[in-house]
Write an enzyme that holds these catalytic residues in place. Structure first.
Site, PDB file in Angstrom:
ATOM      1  N   ASN A   1      34.125  49.395  53.315  1.00  0.00           N
ATOM      2  CA  ASN A   1      35.355  48.392  52.873  1.00  0.00           C
ATOM      3  C   ASN A   1      36.603  48.787  53.568  1.00  0.00           C
ATOM      4  O   ASN A   1      37.177  49.740  53.244  1.00  0.00           O
ATOM      5  CB  ASN A   1      35.237  48.645  51.476  1.00  0.00           C
ATOM      6  CG  ASN A   1      36.137  47.589  50.798  1.00  0.00           C
ATOM      7  OD1 ASN A   1      36.841  46.760  51.531  1.00  0.00           O
ATOM      8  ND2 ASN A   1      36.293  47.392  49.538  1.00  0.00           N
ATOM      9  N   LYS A  25      37.149  52.752  52.480  1.00  0.00           N
ATOM     10  CA  LYS A  25      36.265  53.181  51.455  1.00  0.00           C
ATOM     11  C   LYS A  25      34.712  53.042  52.005  1.00  0.00           C
ATOM     12  O   LYS A  25      34.354  52.191  52.769  1.00  0.00           O
ATOM     13  CB  LYS A  25      36.288  52.321  50.212  1.00  0.00           C
ATOM     14  CG  LYS A  25      37.644  52.339  49.674  1.00  0.00           C
ATOM     15  CD  LYS A  25      37.674  51.335  48.232  1.00  0.00           C
ATOM     16  CE  LYS A  25      39.048  51.342  47.739  1.00  0.00           C
ATOM     17  NZ  LYS A  25      39.096  50.276  46.631  1.00  0.00           N
ATOM     18  N   ARG A  34      32.127  44.871  53.801  1.00  0.00           N
ATOM     19  CA  ARG A  34      32.744  43.961  53.231  1.00  0.00           C
ATOM     20  C   ARG A  34      33.628  42.953  53.818  1.00  0.00           C
ATOM     21  O   ARG A  34      34.447  43.529  54.800  1.00  0.00           O
ATOM     22  CB  ARG A  34      33.292  44.726  51.994  1.00  0.00           C
ATOM     23  CG  ARG A  34      34.174  43.549  50.999  1.00  0.00           C
ATOM     24  CD  ARG A  34      34.928  43.981  50.273  1.00  0.00           C
ATOM     25  NE  ARG A  34      35.725  42.951  49.101  1.00  0.00           N
ATOM     26  CZ  ARG A  34      36.930  43.230  48.990  1.00  0.00           C
ATOM     27  NH1 ARG A  34      37.653  44.153  49.365  1.00  0.00           N
ATOM     28  NH2 ARG A  34      37.234  42.421  48.160  1.00  0.00           N
ATOM     29  N   HIS A  45      35.369  37.865  44.987  1.00  0.00           N
ATOM     30  CA  HIS A  45      34.799  38.883  44.152  1.00  0.00           C
ATOM     31  C   HIS A  45      33.236  38.404  44.126  1.00  0.00           C
ATOM     32  O   HIS A  45      32.662  38.867  43.201  1.00  0.00           O
ATOM     33  CB  HIS A  45      35.276  38.809  42.746  1.00  0.00           C
ATOM     34  CG  HIS A  45      36.521  39.458  42.685  1.00  0.00           C
ATOM     35  ND1 HIS A  45      37.663  39.032  41.714  1.00  0.00           N
ATOM     36  CD2 HIS A  45      37.303  40.407  43.280  1.00  0.00           C
ATOM     37  CE1 HIS A  45      38.752  39.461  41.880  1.00  0.00           C
ATOM     38  NE2 HIS A  45      38.777  40.704  42.916  1.00  0.00           N
ATOM     39  N   ARG A 103      49.449  39.243  40.557  1.00  0.00           N
ATOM     40  CA  ARG A 103      49.452  37.923  40.758  1.00  0.00           C
ATOM     41  C   ARG A 103      49.601  37.116  39.409  1.00  0.00           C
ATOM     42  O   ARG A 103      49.007  37.121  38.484  1.00  0.00           O
ATOM     43  CB  ARG A 103      47.734  37.653  41.472  1.00  0.00           C
ATOM     44  CG  ARG A 103      47.787  38.474  42.734  1.00  0.00           C
ATOM     45  CD  ARG A 103      46.348  37.927  43.302  1.00  0.00           C
ATOM     46  NE  ARG A 103      45.991  39.045  44.496  1.00  0.00           N
ATOM     47  CZ  ARG A 103      44.706  39.411  44.520  1.00  0.00           C
ATOM     48  NH1 ARG A 103      43.783  39.160  43.551  1.00  0.00           N
ATOM     49  NH2 ARG A 103      44.697  40.442  45.233  1.00  0.00           N
ATOM     50  N   ARG A 157      45.965  49.848  29.934  1.00  0.00           N
ATOM     51  CA  ARG A 157      45.932  51.124  29.134  1.00  0.00           C
ATOM     52  C   ARG A 157      47.401  51.071  28.717  1.00  0.00           C
ATOM     53  O   ARG A 157      47.891  51.398  27.338  1.00  0.00           O
ATOM     54  CB  ARG A 157      45.376  52.421  29.767  1.00  0.00           C
ATOM     55  CG  ARG A 157      44.078  52.358  30.082  1.00  0.00           C
ATOM     56  CD  ARG A 157      43.748  53.444  30.903  1.00  0.00           C
ATOM     57  NE  ARG A 157      44.105  53.174  32.439  1.00  0.00           N
ATOM     58  CZ  ARG A 157      43.849  54.110  33.358  1.00  0.00           C
ATOM     59  NH1 ARG A 157      42.987  54.925  33.106  1.00  0.00           N
ATOM     60  NH2 ARG A 157      44.560  53.796  34.223  1.00  0.00           N
ATOM     61  N   GLU A 197      35.508  46.500  31.777  1.00  0.00           N
ATOM     62  CA  GLU A 197      34.470  47.427  31.229  1.00  0.00           C
ATOM     63  C   GLU A 197      35.131  48.404  30.359  1.00  0.00           C
ATOM     64  O   GLU A 197      34.410  49.110  29.306  1.00  0.00           O
ATOM     65  CB  GLU A 197      33.835  48.442  32.644  1.00  0.00           C
ATOM     66  CG  GLU A 197      32.814  47.484  33.372  1.00  0.00           C
ATOM     67  CD  GLU A 197      32.873  48.229  34.733  1.00  0.00           C
ATOM     68  OE1 GLU A 197      33.100  49.353  34.769  1.00  0.00           O
ATOM     69  OE2 GLU A 197      32.622  47.366  35.698  1.00  0.00           O
ATOM     70  N   GLU A 234      29.706  46.739  43.533  1.00  0.00           N
ATOM     71  CA  GLU A 234      29.444  45.934  44.660  1.00  0.00           C
ATOM     72  C   GLU A 234      29.190  46.613  45.891  1.00  0.00           C
ATOM     73  O   GLU A 234      28.468  46.178  46.572  1.00  0.00           O
ATOM     74  CB  GLU A 234      31.193  45.474  44.964  1.00  0.00           C
ATOM     75  CG  GLU A 234      31.687  44.611  43.829  1.00  0.00           C
ATOM     76  CD  GLU A 234      33.374  44.500  43.990  1.00  0.00           C
ATOM     77  OE1 GLU A 234      33.517  43.427  44.795  1.00  0.00           O
ATOM     78  OE2 GLU A 234      33.915  45.083  43.313  1.00  0.00           O
TER      79      GLU A 234
END
Length: 401
Positions: free
Chosen positions: A10, A17, A94, A183, A244, A287, A336, A387
């Site tokens: 990626n 990555k 990707r 996505h 965004r 958080r 999640e 992914e």
């Protein structure tokens, strides 16, 4: 020996990555990140995932993606997992934007590269970096299949009624203006994993997938096919995100130009980098926002309420689009891990068959799970996205034929 390994890359504008997987059992052999490419303070973190290997870090200048991938290859080779291994079947990349041209994973050749490059105007931040990674990998292993897996591909099944904007058709076609969605690898993986969680065939299940990270998107998946999604021509449309804005009246842009005296670049920066949660309350970490809400911070509470209001609108809209909904699934970092977001998103939607069980919702787990009460008409689920595994799976399915 049959080659069963896939390296997933990626490539970002200043980062790479990567994960190396063995597709016999979808196990991960190694993973890592190269960041701040082109700077004196470049950093590579590599983690072997076999035999209890410890992570290794190195810092120092990595001038470009070619040097970055060579450094990655050296780290893999140190673990006996080098790019020259006969067990490496392919490299999966990707690629953010495939337009209408690419509806499936595609083995890269010069024609494919040229088409990805032609799409740069609709993905100026992402496709150039993706191209750099592909070209560098091809140079390192010209004999190995390089496979492009497109974020937009899963959404190409949307009907024209969902994909078209209501603007002049000739103008739209001339400039490739339509809703593409993003996505897609996550939405594909999570919708299929939700069906598995329910013990049903994906072709029989209608799912609303809520991919909630710093970037956020929703999709309506009917029998395994995407029929609508919240992101559009670019990843700016749709839900409120970390930085965004999501949906805004297009005339806001004209107003800022005419009345605010802002340039197109300034407005682009405003909507993509200085809006969303960070624009509303100065934080884009859910958080921290929840901590502030719990302490009575009104600005953080307003940001959270706006975020949830937009989320509920899309859930309701996609219930209408699908007609029958079997599950609503939360995924990605916020989806999640943020129980208050999940609770608030379905609160008041009992008439649509949606509810969460407080105890189940509070459980933290890396496993797919249901958080709706027993016997609920619509399942509410949490499914960690993967992914990289989806890219590796699609890549291997293509080259192992």
């Amino acid at each position: 020996m049959t080659a069963t390994r896939v390296l997933v890359l990626n490539s970002g504008s200043s980062s790479v990555k990567y994960q190396l997987l063995d597709m016999r059992d979808s196990s991960r052999l190694a993973m890592g990140l190269v960041e701040r490419i082109g700077e004196e303070s470049s950093r590579l973190k590599h983690t072997p995932l076999t035999d209890g290997g410890a992570s290794r870090e190195r810092t120092g200048p990595i001038p470009d993606h070619d040097a970055a991938l060579k450094a990655v290859a050296a780290e893999l080779a140190a673990d006996g997992l080098g790019l020259d291994s006969p067990e490496l079947a392919a490299i999966g990349h990707r690629v953010v934007h495939g337009g209408q041209s690419f509806t499936h994973p595609t083995v890269v050749d010069d024609t494919v590269l040229a088409e990805i490059e032609r799409l740069i105007p609709v993905a100026p931040l992402h496709n150039p970096a993706n191209l750099t990674g592909i070209r560098t990998a091809r140079a390192l292993r010209p004999d190995l299949p390089q496979v492009a897996v497109f974020d937009t591909a899963f959404h190409t099944t949307m009907p024209e009624s969902a994909a078209r904007y209501a603007i002049d058709v000739e103008t739209a076609d001339a400039h490739r203006i339509r809703r593409y969605g993003f996505h897609g690898t996550s939405h594909a993986y999570v919708s299929r994993a939700t069906a598995e969680l329910l013990g049903r065939d994906p072709a029989e299940v209608n799912v609303i997938v809520l991919h909630l990270g710093n970037g956020a998107s929703a999709s309506a998946v009917e029998g395994g096919r995407c029929v609508d999604t919240s992101m559009g021509l670019t990843p700016l449309e749709g839900l409120v995100m970390g930085t965004r804005s999501g949906d805004v009246d297009p005339a806001v842009i004209f107003h800022l130009m005419r009345v605010g005296g802002m340039s197109t670049d300034e407005i682009d920066t405003l909507l993509n980098k200085k809006s969303g949660l960070i624009g509303l309350c100065g934080d884009n970490d859910m958080r921290e926002i929840r901590r502030r809400v719990d302490e009575g911070d009104e600005r953080a509470k307003l940001a959270f309420d706006i975020y949830i209001h937009r989320l509920k609108k899309y859930i309701g809209a996609y219930c209408a689009v699908l007609g029958r909904v079997d599950a609503v699934t939360f995924t990605a970092g916020v989806g999640e891990n943020a129980a208050p977001v999940r609770e608030a998103a379905v609160a008041g939607l009992e008439g649509l068959g949606l509810a969460v069980d407080d105890e189940l919702n509070a459980v933290r787990s890396g496993e797919p799970r249901l958080i709706s009460p027993a016997g609920a008409r619509v399942a509410v689920a949490v499914v960690p996205t993967d992914e990289e595994l989806e890219i590796a799976t699609q890549t291997y399915a293509l080259v192992a034929i």
